[in-house]
Structure formats: structure tokens, C-alpha cells
Write an enzyme that holds these catalytic residues in place. Structure first.
Site: not given
Ligand code: NAD
Length: 497
Positions: A177, A174, A382, A227, A282, A150
Site C-alpha cells: 500500500e 495485493k 534487520e 518482513s 533484502c 514496498f
Molecule cells: P511488510 O511485511 O510490512 O509488508 C509486506 C506486505 O504484507 C505488504 O503488502 C503489506 O500490506 C502486507 N502486510 C503488512 N502487515 C500485514 C499483516 N499484519 N498481515 C498481513 N499482511 C500484512 O514488509 P515491507 O516493509 O513492505 O518490506 C520490507 C521487508 O521485506 C524487509 O523485512 C525485507 O527484508 C523483506 N524483503 C524480503 C525479500 C526476500 O526475498 N527475502 C525481498 C524484499 C523484501
């Protein structure tokens, strides 16, 4: 009536048949601004099939034509920069200027994708054996998929599909959401730029839709940003299904402050890097490591942090916006409480933050802890909120040891006037992206975004030359053209003769 976000399949924006709808809410007010459908199994299959069909002609499209599509796309993104930033700011709550920055860092990747001809050049050596030449090509993989978080709904989709498509692949995105309107606008503009039908598909949903992509036999490569827990699942499941996977995950980024650094530079940079975007980056700095006498700047840091206040996306005085959802706010408040209970000193507490114009927003004010030790959850986890923890170290060696023992390795920075200290730090630190007097060292797209350790699973990173490696196969040709000499019988060895 709120809009239901469409899917993009086969070049058309279509309404999903799914009854499973997730509300997209304004994080400053909780107002529902759209509904996002969780695509049905058949719709995900159609998206992949359409990408697979489009690949047949796209892979034959000359590289200069692929580059021209990217040139038109980057021009359109620039023409619509403010409009995209407004959509983005409204659905994420980011301040307008920060939203513009999110879009801009994505446009830079599209500019990089315009160089695809020189980026995808192979290697050649003449006369590897007598009259034999050897050369390599890069060829696309097929249908690639991307799953995005997000917190950068423009930049991170733009890390992925422009590079993949410029390499000759087709793509299924994808997006998160929680803020799908920005990626949909990016997709519309991609069509307007002249992208043939089927090059880019966008499907929506959560775990179920992602798992379908992870198991899909027609997808050879998966890019993920999000994450740690989900990143590990994506990496394990994707590789278990014999796909190549790059998974960028969470972080805990440290800034080391040497006593010879310029105090005001340190304070200004630390405030922006820790609470900017509400800490939902991040690459946000979430740990400040004060070495030696620099610890005496902590009270001034507190004063500077206390001047920053969150606010609405279009409030020019706001330093940052709300957290993305009420659960994220609750989680951050829980960490603040745990920090206090564990014995850390909360010098600045943003738990009770109120924004009078938007009392229902997910607000958390700037928060600063001192007397933090590495066992505390506020140091280990984090937090992804505007919370900075300060740790003190006697020497640079001690600071380096602390950071190298932390499991994450996304970004770090050192503020110092000493070239020797900076050189030692850049060499010894086990983190993939290092800033020297630069607080948030996100590389420009001609380099790659190179997180390490628990912040990244895979080997080829995003954008730069590594993205081309990730999104292509290398084919190596060894060629001999006979003149009129007669071969002197069979060669029974492995050596070229
Ligand atoms: P998230 O992991 O909750 O969601 C990321 C994506 O995965 C979304 O599209 C979501 O729909 C999908 N998803 C969620 N749960 C899932 C599951 N159980 N199985 C499969 N797909 C699933 O992350 P978020 O809250 O949207 O983003 C924040 C996180 O992203 C933080 O931890 C941040 O550090 C990380 N991030 C990392 C970087 C990097 O380059 N290392 C960059 C931006 C964000």
C-alpha cells in the site's frame, strides 16, 4: 486533487467503494501523491471470482500462446522502461538509475517466463513394464495470490504473476500500500500486451485484505515477500488453510573480507551493497566480517562511506534516496542510538543527515559501527537502513561459525583471492545465496531466489525451475494400449504386469 488508485478486477480498472483510504506519500517531501483504497470484502471476493472464471479458459490456452503473451509483455516493459522507473522513483524515492534496475530485474523474469514450454516439460520413460509407458505433465493450480513489499514494487510483483500466469494459472496481486502506482502501471501494460480479462487482478489494502485471501477457499497457493513477522503469519495461516505457501522474509546479510582480497574492490563493493537503496534491500550487506589483517581497511571504508550522500530521485549525484516513511526513519535512528548505548563505536553517524533541497524527507546518512558484538540489537535485528556494522574475526572458521549461528540465511558473500577459502566458504555456509567476490548475489531468473532459514518459509522458491514446481501440480500417467493379445486373467498384485 490526488488520484485514487484503482483496483483491477475482471479486466477493468475500477474505483473501489471503500472509504478506507491510505495516503501514498513522496518520502522525500511527505507530499501526498495518491490515495490507495483498502478493497471491500465484496471487491476481494469479486477479484477472486473473476480470476476463477478466467482460469477455465486460460488453462486450456496452448503453451505457445501463453509464451507469446509474455513475449509481448516483455517488449512493452522494455519500451516503457524509463517511464515505469520514473513512477517508481517518485513513489519510493529511489534514484532513477536504481529504479531502472528494479524494473530491469523484473523484466528478466518475464523473459524467463517466455520459456514456459521448455520449463514445464514433464518426464517420460518408455516400457516401465512390458508395453507400459509412464509420463508426467505439469498442470496449473487455479487462482494464485501474491502479497508484495514496498522495497521492489516492480521486481517482486514480476517475480510472481508472470511465472504463475505462464504456467496457466490466474492471479490476484495485493501490492504494498506504500507504493501501488508502479504495480498498477505494470498491470496496465499487461492488459495492453493482450492479457485476457480476469488473468490478473490487483486489489489493495493491508492485513484485512491479505487475511481474506489467506482464508479464501478458491485460492490454492500464496506467494509472499516481506518482513519476518508478517511472513510467519502468512505461512502459518496459509498452511493452516491447506494452501501451498512460499514466504520470503527478512535478512541480515554478511560479507566476509579475507586479508588476501583486493582492498579497493572490497571498499567499493561494500559501500554500494550496504548503503545502496538506503539499505532497504533484502540482499543488502548489513554486516562486514573483517578477517585478520583486513580490519586495517576499516578507516578507508569509513572515508568511502562518508563520500556518499542521499538525495532526490532525479539528482544524478545522489547515492540513494530517503527511507520509505517517517516510521522507518525513526526505527533506524532508534537502532543507531541503541548501538551507541550498547557500547559499539559509531565511526560514521548518519542520524543528523539533512538534504537542503528536501528538508522534510526521511533521510538517514551512511552509518558505520565497529566494536559490535553478536548480542547487540544492531547485529541481531534487520535494520533496513544505510547502517553497516563491522565485526572482526581471527579466522575464516570463526567467521563461518558466526554467520551460521545467525538465524537469517538470505544472502552472503566472501571477498578473497583464494580459491580454497572461497570453496570452503561456499560449502560450509548455511545461507541460500552466496557471492564470491560478488556482493549482492541475486540469482538471474533461470536459477531460483533461494533464501534459507528465517529468511524463507516454504520449499519451492521464486522463479527459475522452482517457480514452475510451485505454481503447478504434476500429473503422472501410466498407460498401456492393448494390441490383440488377451490378458491372462486378473493381476492380483501391486506390480505392473
Ligand atoms: P511488510 O511485511 O510490512 O509488508 C509486506 C506486505 O504484507 C505488504 O503488502 C503489506 O500490506 C502486507 N502486510 C503488512 N502487515 C500485514 C499483516 N499484519 N498481515 C498481513 N499482511 C500484512 O514488509 P515491507 O516493509 O513492505 O518490506 C520490507 C521487508 O521485506 C524487509 O523485512 C525485507 O527484508 C523483506 N524483503 C524480503 C525479500 C526476500 O526475498 N527475502 C525481498 C524484499 C523484501
Amino acid at each position: 486533487m490526488t488520484q485514487t488508485v484503482p483496483l483491477l478486477i475482471g479486466g477493468e480498472m475500477i474505483q473501489s467503494e471503500s472509504r478506507n483510504l491510505i495516503p501514498v506519500t513522496d518520502p522525500a517531501t511527505q507530499a501526498v501523491i495518491a490515495q490507495v483504497p483498502c478493497a471491500t470484502e465484496a471487491e476481494v471476493d469479486r477479484a477472486v471470482a473473476s480470476a476463477k472464471a478466467a482460469f477455465e479458459s486460460w488453462k486450456e490456452t496452448p503453451v505457445s500462446e501463453r509464451a507469446r503473451l509474455m513475449l509481448r509483455y516483455q517488449a512493452l516493459l522494455k519500451d516503457n522502461h524509463d517511464e515505469i522507473a520514473t513512477i517508481l522513483a517518485k513513489e519510493t524515492g529511489k534514484t532513477f538509475e536504481d529504479a531502472r534496475g528494479d524494473v530491469w530485474r523484473g523484466i528478466e523474469v518475464v523473459e524467463h517466463a517466455c520459456n514456459i514450454a521448455s520449463l514445464s516439460m514433464g518426464e517420460t520413460v518408455e516400457n516401465v513394464a512390458r508395453k507400459i509407458d509412464c509420463y508426467s505433465y505439469t498442470q496449473p493450480l487455479g487462482v494464485c495470490a501474491g502479497i508484495t513489499p514496498f522495497n521492489f514494487p516492480a521486481m517482486i510483483p514480476l517475480w510472481m504473476f508472470p511465472m504463475a500466469i505462464a504456467c496457466g494459472n490466474t492471479f490476484v496481486l495485493k501490492p504494498s500500500e506504500q507504493d501501488p502506482l508502479t504495480p498498477m502501471r505494470l498491470a496496465e501494460l499487461f492488459r495492453e500486451a493482450g492479457a485476457p480479462d480476469g488473468l490478473l487482478q490487483v486489489i489493495h489494502g493491508g492485513k484485512e485484505q491479505v487475511d481474506q485471501l489467506l482464508h479464501h477457499p478458491d485460492i490454492p497457493a500464496i506467494s509472499f515477500v516481506g518482513s519476518v513477522a508478517v511472513g510467519e503469519h502468512i505461512y502459518r495461516t496459509g498452511t493452516d488453510n491447506m494452501k501451498r505457501v512460499q514466504a520470503f522474509a527478512g535478512a541480515k546479510n554478511h560479507m566476509v573480507i579475507m586479508p588476501d582480497a583486493q582492498k579497493q574492490q572490497v571498499i567499493n563493493n561494500l559501500v554500494g551493497a550496504s548503503v545502496g537503496a538506503g539499505g532497504q534491500r533484502c540482499m543488502a550487506i548489513s554486516v562486514a566480517v573483517f578477517v585478520g589483517e583486513s580490519r586495517k581497511w576499516i578507516p578507508e571504508l569509513r572515508e568511502a562511506m562518508a563520500q556518499v550522500r542521499p538525495g532526490l530521485w532525479n539528482d544524478p549525484e545522489a547515492g540513494y534516496g530517503p527511507l520509505i516513511n517517517p516510521q522507518a526513519k525513526e526505527r533506524v535512528l532508534r537502532f543507531i542510538q541503541e548501538g551507541k548505548e550498547a557500547g559499539a563505536e559509531c565511526l560514521l553517524d548518519g542520524s543528523e543527515c539533512v538534504v537542503p533541497d528536501a528538508p522534510d524527507g526521511n533521510w538517514v546518512g551512511p552509518t558505520l559501527f565497529t566494536r559490535v558484538t553478536p548480542e547487540m540489537s544492531i547485529y541481531r535485528e534487520e535494520i533496513f537502513g544505510p547502517v553497516l556494522v563491522a565485526i572482526e574475526a581471527e579466522t575464516l572458521d570463526e567467521a563461518i561459525r558466526l554467520i551460521n549461528e545467525n538465524p537469517y540465511g538470505n544472502g552472503t558473500s566472501i571477498f578473497t583471492a583464494s580459491g580454497a577459502a572461497a570453496r570452503k566458504y561456499q560449502h560450509e555456509i548455511q545461507v541460500g545465496q552466496v557471492g564470491i567476490n560478488v556482493p549482492v548475489p541475486v540469482p538471474l531468473p533461470f536459477f531460483s531466489f533461494t533464501g534459507w532459514r528465517k529468511s524463507f518459509y516454504g520449499d519451492q522458491h521464486a522463479y527459475g525451475k522452482q517457480a514452475v514446481k510451485f505454481y503447478t501440480e504434476t500429473k503422472t500417467v501410466t498407460a498401456r494400449w492393448f494390441e490383440d493379445d488377451i490378458a491372462s486373467g486378473p493381476n492380483m498384485t501391486i506390480a505392473l504386469k
